[in-house]
Design an enzyme around this catalytic site. Sequence first.
Site, short mmCIF file in Angstrom:
data_model
loop_
_atom_site.label_atom_id
_atom_site.label_comp_id
_atom_site.label_asym_id
_atom_site.label_seq_id
_atom_site.Cartn_x
_atom_site.Cartn_y
_atom_site.Cartn_z
N ASN A 10 21.98 22.21 -9.44
CA ASN A 10 22.86 20.87 -7.85
C ASN A 10 22.67 19.80 -8.09
OD1 ASN A 10 22.87 21.08 -5.22
ND2 ASN A 10 21.40 21.81 -4.64
N GLU A 36 27.09 22.80 -12.12
CA GLU A 36 26.42 22.07 -11.17
C GLU A 36 25.95 20.80 -11.34
OE1 GLU A 36 26.88 22.74 -6.41
OE2 GLU A 36 25.92 23.52 -7.45
N ASP A 146 26.38 30.16 -13.11
CA ASP A 146 26.82 30.58 -11.97
C ASP A 146 27.96 31.21 -11.57
OD1 ASP A 146 26.71 30.76 -8.67
OD2 ASP A 146 26.83 28.14 -8.65
N ASN A 148 28.24 32.94 -8.86
CA ASN A 148 28.22 32.80 -7.23
C ASN A 148 28.88 34.07 -6.71
OD1 ASN A 148 28.30 30.60 -5.70
ND2 ASN A 148 29.56 29.15 -7.20
N HIS A 243 18.92 27.29 -7.37
CA HIS A 243 19.21 28.10 -8.07
C HIS A 243 17.74 27.65 -9.29
CE1 HIS A 243 23.21 29.40 -7.17
NE2 HIS A 243 23.21 28.62 -7.27
#
Length: 252
Positions: A10, A36, A146, A148, A243
């Site tokens: 992130n 990310e 990830d 999602n 995360h």
Amino acid sequence: MTVLVSWNVNGLRAVAKKGFLETIADMSADIFCLQEIKAREEQLPAEIRAVAGYESWFNPAERPGYSGVAVYAKAKPEAVRKGLGIERFDSEGRLLELDFEKFRLINCYFPNGGSGEARLAYKMDFYEALLRHVRGVEKPLLLCGDVNTAHKETDLARPRENSGVSGFLPMERAWIDELLAAGFYDTFRLFNNESGHYSWWDYKTGARERNVGWRIDYFFANRAMLEHLRDAWIWPRVVGSDHCPVGVRIDL
């Protein structure tokens, strides 16, 4: 033995200020796959661009401060490829594919479908393109990142309340079924079938402290990799992002 870790950070610049180098030193994995990253390589501090003891590769999004993936590895791969060869996906910097001598690794940041019908359609199109890409690969393969999407009711704390939310929609969950039917395995579930193990928690509601989370970060292994898999785990105590890291150990 080779240890691989996948982590949606992130924002790599943000996590760099939260002890990122110390964290990866503590985990001492052979390969780190990040999602990310939200930065181009030249925007990163020198010590993050080139972590001591690791080679590094970056695939940022064209849009500033958005998406992007990175890989740090102690061993240099034979080949590195960026993207799926489809511009509408590759412009978002969602995939790095590395060929090592004995196995292939795909680090992927899957789209989020929660911002409307168009974005959900984009996510499903990406899913299908990726499945075509990995289907039939004979070399031992790990697909991580990830995703999602939480697959089963045991993969999120409140399945009933989220049954109509992107990330747990029937069509999204069905894609994971399709991936498994194509010969892939959810590595964590090979070693642990309990509920209560999550990899993402909502920052805004303080969900991590209450462990009200979702397991949306995965390592998938194809059949050729299965015999080399030795362990898989989640590290919920590692902080710095919404995360936490997930990992596998292979003997190859």
